[in-house]
Design an enzyme around this catalytic site. Sequence first.
Site, PDB file in Angstrom:
ATOM      1  N   LYS A  41       3.912   4.339  20.362  1.00  7.78           N
ATOM      2  CA  LYS A  41       3.235   4.765  19.121  1.00  7.78           C
ATOM      3  C   LYS A  41       1.780   4.320  19.138  1.00  7.78           C
ATOM      4  CE  LYS A  41       3.749   2.174  15.305  1.00  7.78           C
ATOM      5  NZ  LYS A  41       2.494   1.690  14.671  1.00  7.78           N
ATOM      6  N   ASN A  42       1.530   3.077  19.530  1.00 10.20           N
ATOM      7  CA  ASN A  42       0.187   2.510  19.396  1.00 10.20           C
ATOM      8  C   ASN A  42      -0.764   2.914  20.514  1.00 10.20           C
ATOM      9  OD1 ASN A  42       1.006   1.466  17.013  1.00 10.20           O
ATOM     10  ND2 ASN A  42       1.208  -0.658  17.727  1.00 10.20           N
TER      11      ASN A  42
ATOM     12  N   ASP B 238       3.938  -8.042  17.017  1.00  8.61           N
ATOM     13  CA  ASP B 238       4.883  -6.967  16.659  1.00  8.61           C
ATOM     14  C   ASP B 238       6.309  -7.272  17.089  1.00  8.61           C
ATOM     15  OD1 ASP B 238       2.582  -4.177  17.153  1.00  8.61           O
ATOM     16  OD2 ASP B 238       2.755  -5.718  15.609  1.00  8.61           O
TER      17      ASP B 238
ATOM     18  N   ARG C 102      -5.919  -6.853   6.226  1.00 10.57           N
ATOM     19  CA  ARG C 102      -6.260  -5.959   7.339  1.00 10.57           C
ATOM     20  C   ARG C 102      -7.572  -5.201   7.103  1.00 10.57           C
ATOM     21  NH1 ARG C 102      -0.985  -3.044   9.429  1.00 10.57           N
ATOM     22  NH2 ARG C 102      -2.233  -2.843  11.328  1.00 10.57           N
TER      23      ARG C 102
ATOM     24  N   ARG D 278       8.570   5.193  10.956  1.00 12.11           N
ATOM     25  CA  ARG D 278       7.168   5.270  11.387  1.00 12.11           C
ATOM     26  C   ARG D 278       7.030   4.843  12.846  1.00 12.11           C
ATOM     27  NH1 ARG D 278       3.136   2.125   7.841  1.00 12.11           N
ATOM     28  NH2 ARG D 278       1.892   2.957   9.549  1.00 12.11           N
TER      29      ARG D 278
HETATM   30  C1  EPZ Z   1      -2.861  -2.978  15.861  1.00 11.62           C
HETATM   31  O1  EPZ Z   1      -3.224  -3.065  14.505  1.00 11.62           O
HETATM   32  C2  EPZ Z   1      -1.465  -2.378  15.888  1.00 11.62           C
HETATM   33  N1  EPZ Z   1      -1.509  -1.025  15.305  1.00 11.62           N
HETATM   34  C3  EPZ Z   1      -0.518  -3.278  15.097  1.00 11.62           C
HETATM   35  O2  EPZ Z   1       0.778  -2.716  15.205  1.00 11.62           O
HETATM   36  C4  EPZ Z   1      -0.525  -4.673  15.732  1.00 11.62           C
HETATM   37  O3  EPZ Z   1       0.286  -5.526  14.973  1.00 11.62           O
HETATM   38  C5  EPZ Z   1      -1.956  -5.212  15.786  1.00 11.62           C
HETATM   39  O4  EPZ Z   1      -2.810  -4.282  16.460  1.00 11.62           O
HETATM   40  C6  EPZ Z   1      -2.045  -6.549  16.510  1.00 11.62           C
HETATM   41  O5  EPZ Z   1      -1.555  -6.406  17.810  1.00 11.62           O
HETATM   42  C7  EPZ Z   1      -1.972  -0.009  16.051  1.00 11.62           C
HETATM   43  O6  EPZ Z   1      -2.379  -0.177  17.192  1.00 11.62           O
HETATM   44  C8  EPZ Z   1      -1.977   1.355  15.412  1.00 11.62           C
HETATM   45  P1  EPZ Z   1      -6.004  -5.840  14.668  1.00 11.62           P
HETATM   46  P2  EPZ Z   1      -4.751  -3.392  14.112  1.00 11.62           P
HETATM   47  O7  EPZ Z   1      -7.254  -5.136  14.260  1.00 11.62           O
HETATM   48  O8  EPZ Z   1      -5.665  -2.854  15.144  1.00 11.62           O
HETATM   49  C9  EPZ Z   1      -8.118  -8.833  11.671  1.00 11.62           C
HETATM   50  C10 EPZ Z   1       2.868  -2.017  14.453  1.00 11.62           C
HETATM   51  O9  EPZ Z   1       3.796  -2.657  13.968  1.00 11.62           O
HETATM   52  N2  EPZ Z   1      -9.203  -7.839  11.587  1.00 11.62           N
HETATM   53  O10 EPZ Z   1      -5.806  -6.176  16.118  1.00 11.62           O
HETATM   54  O11 EPZ Z   1      -4.940  -2.991  12.704  1.00 11.62           O
HETATM   55  C11 EPZ Z   1      -6.821  -8.311  11.081  1.00 11.62           C
HETATM   56  O12 EPZ Z   1      -6.791  -8.517   9.690  1.00 11.62           O
HETATM   57  C12 EPZ Z   1       1.458  -2.305  14.011  1.00 11.62           C
HETATM   58  O13 EPZ Z   1       2.973  -1.121  15.339  1.00 11.62           O
HETATM   59  C13 EPZ Z   1     -10.325  -8.113  10.798  1.00 11.62           C
HETATM   60  O14 EPZ Z   1     -10.402  -9.167  10.151  1.00 11.62           O
HETATM   61  O15 EPZ Z   1      -4.763  -4.972  14.206  1.00 11.62           O
HETATM   62  C14 EPZ Z   1      -5.784  -9.137  11.813  1.00 11.62           C
HETATM   63  O16 EPZ Z   1      -5.645 -10.381  11.168  1.00 11.62           O
HETATM   64  C15 EPZ Z   1       1.415  -3.341  12.883  1.00 11.62           C
HETATM   65  N3  EPZ Z   1     -11.327  -7.185  10.727  1.00 11.62           N
HETATM   66  C16 EPZ Z   1      -6.403  -9.346  13.200  1.00 11.62           C
HETATM   67  O17 EPZ Z   1      -7.805  -9.060  13.042  1.00 11.62           O
HETATM   68  C17 EPZ Z   1     -11.276  -6.008  11.430  1.00 11.62           C
HETATM   69  O18 EPZ Z   1     -12.243  -5.208  11.335  1.00 11.62           O
HETATM   70  C18 EPZ Z   1      -5.857  -8.430  14.283  1.00 11.62           C
HETATM   71  O19 EPZ Z   1      -5.834  -7.128  13.746  1.00 11.62           O
HETATM   72  C19 EPZ Z   1     -10.152  -5.757  12.237  1.00 11.62           C
HETATM   73  C20 EPZ Z   1      -9.139  -6.686  12.306  1.00 11.62           C
END
Ligand code: EPZ
Length: 419
Positions: free
Chosen positions: A22-23, A306, A122, A398
């Site tokens: 998915k990701n 995840d 997020r 999802r």
């Molecule tokens: C991706 O989400 C995945 N989704 C998530 O999978 C996964 O849990 C996550 O990466 C971490 O591996 C997809 O790829 C579609 P991040 P993403 O930006 O990119 C903070 C699932 O279950 N952050 O790596 O949204 C954020 O709050 C989903 O399949 C900021 O502060 O995650 C978090 O604490 C859930 N500012 C950390 O970074 C930003 O601009 C990591 O988030 C971006 C992120």
Amino acid sequence: MDKLIIQGGARLQGEIRISGAKNAALPILAATLLATSPVTVCNMPHLHDITTTMELLGRMGLELTVDEKMNVHVDSSTIREFFAPYELVRTMRASILVLGPLLARFGRADVSLPGGCAIGSRPVNLHLQGLAAMGADLSVDGGYIRATAKRLKGVDLWMDLVTVTGTENLMMAATLADGVTVIRNAAREPEVVDLANCLISMGARIEGAGTDTLRIEGVDELHGTTYEILPDRIETGTYLVAAAMTGGNVKLKNTRPALLEAVLSKLTEAGAQITSGDSWIELKMDGRRPRAVSLHTSPYPGFPTDMQAQFTALNAMAEGTGVITESVFENRFMHVLELQRMGAQIKVEGNTAIITGVPQLKSAPLMATDLRASASLVLAGLVAEGATEVERIYHIDRGYETIEEKLSNLGAQIRRVPA
Ligand code: EPZ
């Protein structure tokens, strides 16, 4: 809303096929916006998030068709608007991934700010900071990101945090920027590498995918391609944990063990016997109860956040005590409350859960809250005494293709009931 009813006690046995990730599929669908000729994406998982993304691209005017093998053909030449509406973005935060490609190729985008979600606030500030540094004009108005750019320019970016979709958005934007972009402290997830490989097959010039430093030399245009999505490492890990919890023996095909080494290491520590080949993984418990494990989630190649909920469920019924620390998201223990209703002994202190396994979880009516939490409740239901009902399983749909079919193929007593 549908619910799942799971009769606990079956030991999982047999073989199933893992779907495409998915990701990886989500950013790669967004990347089709960059191509001047049609793109074919193969091994596409049949998931609600994919349908949502296809609807989003379709509303922009792109032509999308799906063939009998579930391959998706995308032609962006008919695009007529550059808008991602709140009603779609709020159901799937990954819609933010259209921002970079729209700005890079068309110089404009109106994308709804994704709201928070169950697992945390997020924010997307790092996506916006990076695009602004590349020369985009960005403002937030009425919950929408209003963005324009003449032509993005290559810059040297330091990411404050490792962000998967942040890295992906900026990498896509950089492919058509004027000059070279370097992204430091980049995400190293296999899905980021898959996106990079897809972009390279479209003519992008990207070096360092899979490392913490990406170097992207902008080109004038990207052409179409045919690309096969890599297997889903989280779906793989989820079914391996299900087998470990039920004391079963399963073989997962069309997957890649190299994508989830941290997870395989923890399953081995829990007492599983694991063998694997290039495209398959076999896990044997021979009826043994797993041992509790301790872990700390972190960006790839660390233990994936995840998979945290699934291991919390395993610890809830394992022998001994395990300590799980969630250091990626601030609120990713929603499944704990539901597991406690099944008799799990879990104490949460800040971002750490201390779990002492009980010999027998008890069934209870449960509520799913987010994708991976709901998967952990299904896993708990597989071992609980009695019939467990999990409501709001749209969360599961999802990210897991036909979960009840795959689990039934492994011998689980599970059925979907329309609510
Ligand atoms: C991706 O989400 C995945 N989704 C998530 O999978 C996964 O849990 C996550 O990466 C971490 O591996 C997809 O790829 C579609 P991040 P993403 O930006 O990119 C903070 C699932 O279950 N952050 O790596 O949204 C954020 O709050 C989903 O399949 C900021 O502060 O995650 C978090 O604490 C859930 N500012 C950390 O970074 C930003 O601009 C990591 O988030 C971006 C992120």
